[in-house]
Design a protein around this motif. Structure first.
Motif, short mmCIF file in Angstrom:
data_model
loop_
_atom_site.label_atom_id
_atom_site.label_comp_id
_atom_site.label_asym_id
_atom_site.label_seq_id
_atom_site.Cartn_x
_atom_site.Cartn_y
_atom_site.Cartn_z
N ASN A 69 6.28 -13.51 0.38
CA ASN A 69 6.49 -12.58 -0.97
C ASN A 69 5.74 -11.27 -0.83
OD1 ASN A 69 6.10 -15.69 -1.39
ND2 ASN A 69 7.20 -14.95 -3.02
N THR A 70 6.85 -10.21 -1.05
CA THR A 70 6.43 -8.84 -1.20
C THR A 70 6.67 -8.11 -2.33
OG1 THR A 70 6.96 -8.95 1.24
CG2 THR A 70 6.66 -6.45 0.14
N TYR A 71 5.75 -7.29 -2.94
CA TYR A 71 5.65 -6.60 -4.06
C TYR A 71 5.61 -5.07 -3.90
CZ TYR A 71 0.84 -6.58 -4.38
OH TYR A 71 -0.41 -6.24 -4.33
N GLY A 72 5.95 -4.30 -5.09
CA GLY A 72 5.67 -2.77 -5.11
C GLY A 72 6.56 -2.19 -5.82
N PRO A 73 6.59 -0.96 -6.01
CA PRO A 73 7.52 0.08 -6.57
C PRO A 73 9.06 -0.20 -6.15
CG PRO A 73 5.71 1.16 -6.30
CD PRO A 73 5.38 -0.15 -5.45
N ARG A 74 9.94 0.02 -6.86
CA ARG A 74 11.36 -0.06 -6.66
C ARG A 74 11.74 -1.67 -6.61
NH1 ARG A 74 11.48 3.69 -1.39
NH2 ARG A 74 10.34 5.57 -2.34
N MET A 75 11.13 -2.73 -7.15
CA MET A 75 11.60 -3.96 -7.25
C MET A 75 12.54 -3.86 -8.64
SD MET A 75 8.37 -6.73 -6.73
CE MET A 75 9.46 -7.99 -6.48
N ARG A 76 13.61 -4.66 -8.42
CA ARG A 76 14.24 -4.82 -9.86
C ARG A 76 13.49 -5.60 -10.94
NH1 ARG A 76 18.68 -7.75 -7.13
NH2 ARG A 76 19.14 -8.29 -9.19
N LEU A 77 13.36 -5.21 -11.88
CA LEU A 77 12.61 -5.71 -13.12
C LEU A 77 12.97 -7.26 -13.36
CD1 LEU A 77 10.26 -5.31 -14.90
CD2 LEU A 77 11.87 -4.14 -16.78
N CYS A 112 2.12 -9.89 -0.85
CA CYS A 112 1.92 -8.60 0.15
C CYS A 112 2.53 -7.61 -0.41
CB CYS A 112 2.45 -9.05 1.39
SG CYS A 112 1.94 -8.00 2.80
N TYR A 113 1.42 -6.44 -0.46
CA TYR A 113 2.00 -5.07 -1.03
C TYR A 113 3.18 -4.42 -0.10
CZ TYR A 113 1.98 -0.59 -3.47
OH TYR A 113 2.41 0.41 -4.02
N VAL A 114 4.04 -3.89 -0.55
CA VAL A 114 5.15 -3.24 0.39
C VAL A 114 4.52 -2.44 1.49
CG1 VAL A 114 5.64 -1.22 -1.41
CG2 VAL A 114 7.47 -2.27 0.35
N ASP A 115 3.61 -1.74 1.23
CA ASP A 115 3.09 -0.72 2.13
C ASP A 115 2.60 -1.43 3.47
OD1 ASP A 115 3.78 1.47 0.84
OD2 ASP A 115 1.72 1.93 0.35
N ASN A 123 -5.50 -4.89 -1.68
CA ASN A 123 -5.81 -6.04 -2.44
C ASN A 123 -4.95 -6.08 -3.69
OD1 ASN A 123 -7.14 -4.75 -4.82
ND2 ASN A 123 -8.81 -4.18 -3.39
N ARG A 124 -4.87 -7.36 -4.08
CA ARG A 124 -3.67 -7.48 -5.25
C ARG A 124 -4.19 -6.73 -6.40
NH1 ARG A 124 -4.08 -13.01 -5.09
NH2 ARG A 124 -5.48 -13.03 -6.90
N GLU A 125 -5.44 -6.43 -6.76
CA GLU A 125 -5.56 -6.15 -7.89
C GLU A 125 -5.20 -4.57 -7.99
OE1 GLU A 125 -9.46 -4.46 -10.64
OE2 GLU A 125 -9.82 -5.64 -8.70
N GLN A 126 -5.33 -3.68 -6.74
CA GLN A 126 -4.99 -2.25 -6.75
C GLN A 126 -3.59 -2.46 -6.54
OE1 GLN A 126 -6.58 0.97 -6.29
NE2 GLN A 126 -4.64 1.12 -7.09
N GLY A 127 -2.83 -3.35 -5.78
CA GLY A 127 -1.59 -3.18 -5.49
C GLY A 127 -0.62 -3.68 -6.86
N MET A 128 -1.16 -4.57 -7.39
CA MET A 128 -0.50 -4.95 -8.87
C MET A 128 -0.68 -3.66 -9.97
SD MET A 128 0.91 -7.56 -8.83
CE MET A 128 0.98 -8.98 -7.49
N PRO A 132 9.66 -15.36 16.23
CA PRO A 132 9.41 -14.92 14.91
C PRO A 132 7.85 -14.95 14.53
CG PRO A 132 10.98 -16.82 14.89
CD PRO A 132 10.57 -16.66 16.21
N VAL A 133 7.78 -13.77 13.62
CA VAL A 133 6.20 -13.64 13.27
C VAL A 133 6.16 -13.44 11.84
CG1 VAL A 133 4.29 -11.81 13.58
CG2 VAL A 133 5.81 -12.31 15.45
N ASN A 134 5.07 -14.10 11.26
CA ASN A 134 4.84 -14.13 9.87
C ASN A 134 4.18 -12.84 9.38
OD1 ASN A 134 5.75 -16.69 9.52
ND2 ASN A 134 3.46 -17.61 9.46
N ILE A 135 4.85 -12.04 8.47
CA ILE A 135 4.16 -10.87 7.81
C ILE A 135 4.01 -11.09 6.59
CG2 ILE A 135 4.32 -8.53 7.37
CD1 ILE A 135 4.01 -9.21 10.35
N GLY A 136 2.63 -11.32 5.99
CA GLY A 136 2.53 -11.65 4.68
C GLY A 136 0.86 -11.60 4.33
N ASN A 137 0.62 -11.74 3.15
CA ASN A 137 -0.89 -11.89 2.67
C ASN A 137 -1.21 -13.10 2.43
OD1 ASN A 137 -3.30 -11.57 1.39
ND2 ASN A 137 -2.57 -9.36 0.72
N PRO A 138 -2.36 -13.51 3.34
CA PRO A 138 -2.89 -15.10 3.26
C PRO A 138 -3.44 -15.55 1.76
CG PRO A 138 -4.19 -13.73 4.57
CD PRO A 138 -3.06 -12.59 4.15
N HIS A 139 -3.88 -14.38 0.95
CA HIS A 139 -4.65 -14.75 -0.03
C HIS A 139 -3.70 -15.56 -1.19
CE1 HIS A 139 -8.22 -12.63 1.32
NE2 HIS A 139 -7.18 -11.69 1.72
#
Length: 328
Positions: free
Chosen positions: A175-183, A215-218, A294-299, A235-242
Motif C-alpha cells: 500500500n502506497t500513498y501520497g499526492p496525486r492519488m485519485r480521491l 508507504c509514502y510515495v517518495d 513516518n506516517r504522521e508526516q506523510g499523511m 521479486p522484492v517487497n517494497i513497502g512500510n512494515p509499520h
C-alpha cells in the motif's frame, strides 16, 4: 542520455516515477491510455525537453523509435473500484500488456522492471509476508482478476529472464500513498480523506481489525529505483512494515483532519485481506533500503494535497466513465 519508457505514466505512482527519472538525468517516454490515469498528473512536464508522452494501450502492439535502455511497466488498474469495474482490461494489461513489453525489452536489449503487488499473497496465512511465501489467492473470486493478472505477470517475466536471458526485475508493491492519488478510487486513504473533507462519516469494512501498512510515495519510488539498478531478478517487497488496523487508522484520520465524524461499519468485501505487512528484510540487505517518511508526516502532506482539490473533484462519485475507454 539513457532513455526509459514508463507505462502507466499518468497514474499516481507512474507520474512520480517520471519525475524521479527526469531528475536523475534520463530521457523519459511516458505511456498511458487514461483508463485510470489523468493527464493533469503530467501537466508540469508538458514542455520539459527530456519528456515525451505517447497515448497508447499497452495491450496493443508497442513500437518505440530509437534506442531504449530501461522499461518500467506500471500500467494497470490498482484499486478495487477499478478492477471490479474493468475486470477484462485488468487481466489483459497484466497478460497481453506484459507480454508486449517483455517483447519490446528483448528487441531493444533493455532492462525491464515489472510492477507486481502485495496482492499476489492474497489473504495471507503467513504474517508478515516475505518473498518466499506463495500466497493464498482465490482464483475465481472478484479480486482474482487483479491477483492472478499480477501472478501471471511475475511468471512470464521470469520465463523471459530464464529462457531469453532478459534483464528483468520484479517489485512487489505494498500500500502506497501520497499526492496525486485519485480521491474516489476506493483505496483506504483517499476514501477516508475524501469523506472527512466532505463531512461524511468514515466507512470501515468489517470490524476494522484488518491491517494495512502504508508507504509514502517518495520511499516507494526510491525502493523501485534501487531495485532497477540492482543485480537481483527475483521479486522484492517494497513497502512500510509499520502495521496498523483500519479501525485505528480511521481514528488517526479524524484527528489529522480535525473533524468530528463518526466511524460506521459495513460488510467486509469478498476476499479482502485481513492482514497486510511486508517483510522487508531482503530489501534492507539487497538494496540498503527502508522507508524514511513516518506516517504522521506523510499523511499530513497527502491531506494538504487533497485540500487543494476543487469542489467538483471532491464531490464527484467516480473519477471517470471507464466504458468510453474500453473496446467492445
Amino acid at each position: 542520455m539513457n532513455r526509459v519508457l514508463i507505462t502507466g505514466a499518468a497514474g499516481f505512482l507512474g507520474s512520480h516515477l517520471c519525475d524521479r527519472f527526469i531528475k536523475e538525468g534520463f530521457y523519459v517516454i511516458g505511456m498511458d491510455n487514461f483508463i485510470t490515469g489523468d493527464l493533469k498528473n503530467l501537466g508540469h512536464l508538458e514542455n520539459h525537453p527530456n519528456f515525451e508522452f505517447i497515448e497508447h494501450d499497452v495491450t496493443e502492439f508497442i513500437q518505440i523509435e530509437g534506442e531504449l535502455d530501461y522499461i518500467l511497466h506500471f500500467a494497470s488498474p490498482a484499486s478495487p473500484i477499478d478492477y471490479l469495474k474493468i475486470p477484462i482490461q485488468t487481466l489483459k494489461v497484466g497478460s497481453l500488456g506484459t507480454h508486449n513489453l517483455l517483447g519490446l525489452a528483448k528487441a531493444k536489449n533493455a532492462r525491464i522492471i515489472i510492477a507486481s503487488t502485495s496482492e499476489v499473497y492474497g489473504d495471507p496465512l503467513v504474517h508478515p509476508q516475505s518473498e518466499d511465501y506463495y500466497g493464498n489467492v482465490n482464483t475465481i473470486g472478484p479480486r482474482g482478476v487483479y491477483d492472478e493478472a499480477k501472478r501471471f505477470q511475475e511468471s512470464i517475466t521470469m520465463a523471459y529472464h530464464r529462457f531469453h536471458g532478459l534483464e528483468t526485475r520484479i517489485v512487489r508493491i505494498f500500500n502506497t500513498y501520497g499526492p496525486r492519488m485519485r480521491l474516489n478510487d476506493g483505496r483506504v486513504i483517499p476514501a477516508f480523506m475524501g469523506q472527512a473533507l466532505r463531512g461524511e462519516d468514515l466507512t470501515v469494512f468489517g470490524d476494522g481489525s484488518q491491517t494495512r501498512s502504508f508507504c509514502y510515495v517518495d520511499d516507494q519510488v526510491e525502493g523501485i529505483y534501487r531495485l532497477l539498478f540492482s543485480d537481483y531478478a527475483y521479486p522484492v517487497n517494497i513497502g512500510n512494515p509499520h502495521e496498523i488496523s483500519i479501525r485505528d487508522f480511521a481514528e488517526e484520520i479524524i484527528k489529522l483532519t480535525n473533524t468530528n465524524q463518526k466511524v460506521i461499519y459495513k460488510t467486509l468485501p469478498v476476499d479482502d485481506p485481513l492482514q497486510r505487512q511486508p517483510d522487508i528484510t531482503l530489501a534492507k540487505k539487497l538494496l540498503h533500503w527502508e522507508p524514511k517518511v513516518n506516517r504522521e508526516q506523510g499523511m499530513k502532506w497527502t491531506f494538504d494535497y487533497f485540500k487543494t482539490l476543487s469542489e467538483e473533484e471532491l464531490f464527484k462519485s467516480e473519477h471517470k466513465d471507464f466504458k468510453q475507454h474500453i473496446k467492445k
